[in-house]
Scaffold this motif. Structure first.
Motif, PDB file in Angstrom:
ATOM      1  N   ILE A 158       4.053   1.902 -17.792  1.00 33.06           N
ATOM      2  CA  ILE A 158       3.136   0.793 -17.794  1.00 33.06           C
ATOM      3  C   ILE A 158       2.626   0.789 -16.648  1.00 33.06           C
ATOM      4  N   VAL A 159       3.996   0.310 -15.496  1.00 33.58           N
ATOM      5  CA  VAL A 159       3.381   0.648 -14.018  1.00 33.58           C
ATOM      6  C   VAL A 159       2.340   1.438 -13.000  1.00 33.58           C
ATOM      7  N   SER A 166      -2.494   2.945 -11.256  1.00 36.82           N
ATOM      8  CA  SER A 166      -3.377   3.652 -10.942  1.00 36.82           C
ATOM      9  C   SER A 166      -5.240   3.583 -10.505  1.00 36.82           C
ATOM     10  N   SER A 167      -5.446   4.523 -10.334  1.00 35.01           N
ATOM     11  CA  SER A 167      -7.056   4.155  -9.494  1.00 35.01           C
ATOM     12  C   SER A 167      -7.863   3.754 -10.588  1.00 35.01           C
ATOM     13  N   ALA A 168      -7.543   3.768 -11.728  1.00 33.40           N
ATOM     14  CA  ALA A 168      -8.581   3.896 -12.714  1.00 33.40           C
ATOM     15  C   ALA A 168      -9.573   2.497 -13.119  1.00 33.40           C
ATOM     16  N   SER A 169     -10.741   2.119 -13.961  1.00 39.66           N
ATOM     17  CA  SER A 169     -11.070   0.981 -14.022  1.00 39.66           C
ATOM     18  C   SER A 169      -9.878  -0.122 -15.048  1.00 39.66           C
ATOM     19  N   VAL A 228      -6.431  -1.522 -19.252  1.00 39.15           N
ATOM     20  CA  VAL A 228      -5.649  -2.288 -20.393  1.00 39.15           C
ATOM     21  C   VAL A 228      -6.027  -1.576 -21.769  1.00 39.15           C
ATOM     22  N   LEU A 229      -6.887  -0.646 -21.812  1.00 42.35           N
ATOM     23  CA  LEU A 229      -6.834   0.317 -22.735  1.00 42.35           C
ATOM     24  C   LEU A 229      -5.672   0.952 -23.368  1.00 42.35           C
ATOM     25  N   TRP A 230      -5.444   2.120 -21.845  1.00 43.52           N
ATOM     26  CA  TRP A 230      -4.850   2.548 -21.543  1.00 43.52           C
ATOM     27  C   TRP A 230      -3.078   1.943 -21.878  1.00 43.52           C
ATOM     28  N   THR A 231      -2.310   0.859 -21.166  1.00 46.88           N
ATOM     29  CA  THR A 231      -0.996  -0.628 -21.362  1.00 46.88           C
ATOM     30  C   THR A 231      -1.615  -0.890 -22.915  1.00 46.88           C
ATOM     31  N   LEU A 232      -1.958  -1.245 -23.788  1.00 45.37           N
ATOM     32  CA  LEU A 232      -2.747  -2.047 -25.690  1.00 45.37           C
ATOM     33  C   LEU A 232      -2.332  -0.511 -26.049  1.00 45.37           C
ATOM     34  N   LEU A 233      -2.714   0.801 -25.746  1.00 47.97           N
ATOM     35  CA  LEU A 233      -2.055   2.063 -26.268  1.00 47.97           C
ATOM     36  C   LEU A 233      -1.270   2.464 -26.211  1.00 47.97           C
TER      37      LEU A 233
END
Length: 62
Positions: free
Chosen positions: A19-20, A25-28, A33-38
Motif C-alpha cells: 500500500i505504501v 507510485s506515479s499512477a493515477s 484507489v483500485l490497487w489499494t482496494l484489491l
C-alpha cells in the motif's frame, strides 16, 4: 508454535509495504484507489497480483 499468527503478521507487513508503494507510485489516483482496494479486500491474492502487475514506485528505474 503459532505458525498461523506469524504468517498473518508477515502478510500484514507485506500488504502495508504494498500500500505504501502504491501510494508512492506515479499512477493515477483512480489506479491507486483500485490497487489499494484489491490489496485490502483480497490480501494474499491482491498482493501477488500487485507484485506482478501493479504500478511501480516513482523512484524505480527500469
Amino acid at each position: 508454535m503459532e505458525y498461523a499468527g506469524i504468517g498473518g503478521f508477515i502478510l500484514l507487513a507485506l500488504n502495508i509495504w504494498a500500500i505504501v508503494s502504491i501510494i508512492g507510485s506515479s499512477a493515477s489516483t483512480g489506479s491507486k484507489v483500485l490497487w489499494t482496494l484489491l490489496v485490502l479486500v483480497l490480501p494474499l491474492v491482491g498482493f501477488i497480483i500487485w507484485l506482478i502487475a501493479g504500478p511501480k514506485s516513482a523512484g524505480a528505474t527500469v
